[in-house]
Design an enzyme around this catalytic site. Structure first.
Site, mmCIF file in Angstrom:
data_model
loop_
_atom_site.group_PDB
_atom_site.id
_atom_site.type_symbol
_atom_site.label_atom_id
_atom_site.label_comp_id
_atom_site.label_asym_id
_atom_site.label_seq_id
_atom_site.Cartn_x
_atom_site.Cartn_y
_atom_site.Cartn_z
ATOM 1 N N TYR A 9 0.261 39.174 52.296
ATOM 2 C CA TYR A 9 -0.731 38.111 52.059
ATOM 3 C C TYR A 9 -0.978 37.938 50.564
ATOM 4 C CZ TYR A 9 -4.677 35.044 52.604
ATOM 5 O OH TYR A 9 -5.496 33.940 52.544
ATOM 6 N N PHE A 45 3.635 6.768 40.674
ATOM 7 C CA PHE A 45 4.264 7.239 41.899
ATOM 8 C C PHE A 45 3.187 7.226 42.977
ATOM 9 C CE2 PHE A 45 5.597 10.361 45.052
ATOM 10 C CZ PHE A 45 6.809 9.792 45.407
ATOM 11 N N THR A 46 3.594 6.976 44.225
ATOM 12 C CA THR A 46 2.634 6.729 45.318
ATOM 13 C C THR A 46 1.554 7.819 45.414
ATOM 14 O OG1 THR A 46 4.217 7.783 46.805
ATOM 15 C CG2 THR A 46 4.241 5.389 46.707
ATOM 16 N N LYS A 88 12.920 18.396 45.707
ATOM 17 C CA LYS A 88 13.939 17.575 45.040
ATOM 18 C C LYS A 88 14.873 18.485 44.239
ATOM 19 C CE LYS A 88 10.663 14.430 46.165
ATOM 20 N NZ LYS A 88 9.385 14.137 45.590
ATOM 21 N N ASP A 110 5.386 15.305 35.508
ATOM 22 C CA ASP A 110 5.796 15.227 36.912
ATOM 23 C C ASP A 110 7.289 15.565 36.905
ATOM 24 O OD1 ASP A 110 6.630 14.551 39.427
ATOM 25 O OD2 ASP A 110 5.524 12.664 39.525
ATOM 26 N N PHE A 154 3.302 2.609 53.725
ATOM 27 C CA PHE A 154 4.724 2.469 54.029
ATOM 28 C C PHE A 154 5.218 3.516 55.016
ATOM 29 C CE2 PHE A 154 6.032 6.032 51.343
ATOM 30 C CZ PHE A 154 4.954 6.146 50.478
ATOM 31 N N ARG A 166 11.216 0.219 48.829
ATOM 32 C CA ARG A 166 10.391 0.489 47.653
ATOM 33 C C ARG A 166 10.058 -0.866 47.049
ATOM 34 N NH1 ARG A 166 7.712 4.568 48.341
ATOM 35 N NH2 ARG A 166 8.359 6.611 47.642
HETATM 36 C C1 LIG Z 1 8.170 13.526 45.765
HETATM 37 C C2 LIG Z 1 7.439 13.226 44.555
HETATM 38 C C3 LIG Z 1 6.104 13.621 44.389
HETATM 39 C C4 LIG Z 1 5.287 14.268 45.496
HETATM 40 O O1 LIG Z 1 5.831 15.434 45.970
HETATM 41 P P1 LIG Z 1 5.736 15.900 47.510
HETATM 42 O O2 LIG Z 1 6.412 17.232 47.517
HETATM 43 O O3 LIG Z 1 6.438 14.883 48.334
HETATM 44 O O4 LIG Z 1 4.293 16.001 47.853
HETATM 45 C C5 LIG Z 1 5.503 13.362 43.177
HETATM 46 N N1 LIG Z 1 6.150 12.714 42.196
HETATM 47 C C6 LIG Z 1 7.413 12.292 42.323
HETATM 48 C C7 LIG Z 1 8.078 11.577 41.209
HETATM 49 C C8 LIG Z 1 8.108 12.528 43.505
HETATM 50 O O5 LIG Z 1 9.359 12.084 43.633
#
Ligand SMILES: *Cc1c(COP(=O)(O)O)cnc(C)c1O
Length: 460
Positions: free
Chosen positions: A74, A126-127, A260, A217, A451, A384
């Site tokens: 933990y 970004f969303t 990613k 980011d 979306f 997009r």
């Molecule tokens: C995917 C992504 C995020 C958010 O990450 P999650 O792991 O999906 O929560 C933030 N910024 C960018 C540019 C992304 O591609």
């Protein structure tokens, strides 16, 4: 002697996953059931899945072996310390807070750093990032170069910040109302377009002058580094690893979606060099994610991230990763299909406005095109454009982005070039019948990140 030898993937396949073939009649049924939203299709009904590069990576044998080395304590898991050390060594950041994925880190950082009425500039939105900024009381301001919004522009660094826009914002609202500028590497919403190191260095100088932090980011930092190595003066002889380190060193905090670049299926983190932010985040993470040494991740998953980070900065890996995307993009260009250029890092972006010029933006051209590509061949892509952009919280109006795109995103190490050929040819078949394609309209619209779950029906 051949003129130029072909490249091939720097791995061989050890395990395979069979995929289902479907008929066009079946696909017409499936897409209707899914409300013409490719997010609502069952993955089983998809032939080649190019919905996203997020969490769809194939892990290496080393990462799978790493899973067996999970320490599921933990508190104080060995894998946490391995990950912390890796992040220091590869990304330069001093402090690590693991999170379940990138948005968990965005949530905490936004709540910690933004106060009501603040402005948060960024190189395109970004969303999830913008949503968390808004939920914390901030207002996002786009400071990316104009070229990023121009589908005709061949600018090599469309992810660069326009320093005049940044200066103008500082002059207008005051530096004290700008907690940080958020810099995405390989800007997702601009089509995976890179920021240059020279621009980032200039931004650093400007931010130092006004005491504004830089949040990175860093979801696709290694892919961004590939373009710097390829295009920016003075970096051809630097390794991806060195370039990644240099980018990170120019920033103060980072949010990461490990799904990613880091070659895993789930995970993320918040990293920072600031002691105060670190302590606040450590307090917050126990409320929302988990204890500060796991933050919503299993020990084994943190191990896979640590190994994935090291693999992600290998030059051979990145050459074939981005090389596969370029291969698909160049085939589409050869067939006369309108795509965003230069081709980005993680996918090819079809220009739906040019692909379906007879549709207005309210007829949702990108949403329509994504559903037509699925019907044609079982290839899954995503919208997009206006649907992803959502609505303005105050006015209730749609945001109307200049770009109306279909993202054809390539998972890392999953598909071969033969799959890319099938994708290119099926998009060409949709292009050949484009004049007969009609638009879509909303039948259900969720309040947040619409979306993902919105439903549609064809216009008559
Ligand atoms: C995917 C992504 C995020 C958010 O990450 P999650 O792991 O999906 O929560 C933030 N910024 C960018 C540019 C992304 O591609």
């Amino acid at each position: 002697m051949v003129e130029k030898r072909s490249w091939a993937e720097p791995w061989k396949i050890k395990m395979v996953e069979p995929i289902k073939m479907t008929t066009k009649e079946e696909r017409l049924e499936y897409i209707k059931e899914a409300g013409y939203n490719t997010f609502l299709l069952k993955s089983e009904d998809v032939y080649i899945d190019l919905l996203t590069d997020s969490g769809t990576n194939a892990m290496s044998d080393r990462q799978w072996a790493g899973l067996m080395m999970g320490d599921e304590a933990y508190a104080g898991s060995r894998n946490f310390y391995h990950l912390e050390k890796t992040i220091k060594e590869y990304y330069s950041y001093k402090h690590l807070i693991p999170t379940h994925q990138g948005r968990g880190a965005e949530h905490m950082l936004s709540q910690i750093m933004i106060k009501e009425g603040d402005y948060v500039p960024g190189n395109m939105y970004f969303t999830t990032t913008r949503l968390h900024q808004e939920l914390a009381g901030g207002k996002f301001v786009d400071v990316i170069v104009d070229e990023a919004h121009d589908t005709e522009s061949l600018h090599p660094f469309k992810g660069d910040v326009d320093l005049n826009k940044m200066q103008n914002l500082i002059d207008k609202v005051g530096a004290e109302n700008i907690p940080y500028v958020c810099i995405a590497t390989a800007v997702n919403m601009a089509g995976g377009q890179p920021i240059s190191l020279s621009n980032l260095k200039d931004l650093r100088k400007l931010c130092d002058k006004y005491n504004i932090d830089i949040v990175h980011d860093m979801t696709r930092v290694a892919e961004n580094a590939y373009f710097i190595q390829d295009r920016e003066d003075g970096y051809a002889d630097k390794s991806i690893k060195e370039i990644v380190y240099e980018i990170c060193s120019l920033t103060d905090h980072a949010t990461m979606s490990s799904k990613k670049d880091a070659l895993v299926n789930i995970g993320g983190f918040l990293a920072t060099n600031n002691e105060d932010v670190f302590v606040k985040a450590q307090n917050m993470v126990v409320m929302y994610e988990g204890l500060h040494t796991y933050g919503g991740m299993a020990g084994r998953d943190m191990e896979a991230v640590a190994i994935g980070i090291k693999e992600s900065v290998e030059d051979d890996h990145m050459k074939s990763r981005v090389g596969q995307v370029l291969y698909l993009g160049e085939r589409l260009i050869d067939m006369g299909i309108p795509i965003i250029q230069p081709i980005g890092s993680h996918g090819v972006f079809l220009d739906a406005k040019k692909f379906l010029p007879h549709l207005t933006q309210d007829e949702l051209p990108a949403q329509t095109l994504a559903s037509e590509i699925y019907i044609e061949s079982g290839v899954r892509t995503m919208e997009r454009g206006i649907v992803s952009a959502g609505r303005n919280k105050e006015t209730g109006e749609h945001y109307r982005p200049a770009l109306e795109l279909v993202r054809v995103t390539i998972p890392r190490r999953v598909y071969t070039q033969a799959h890319m050929d099938v994708v290119a040819e099926s998009i060409a078949d949709v292009f050949a019948r484009r004049d007969n394609i009609k638009g879509l309209k909303f039948t259900y619209e969720p309040e947040y990140l619409r979306f993902f779950q919105a439903r549609f029906e064809p216009l008559q």
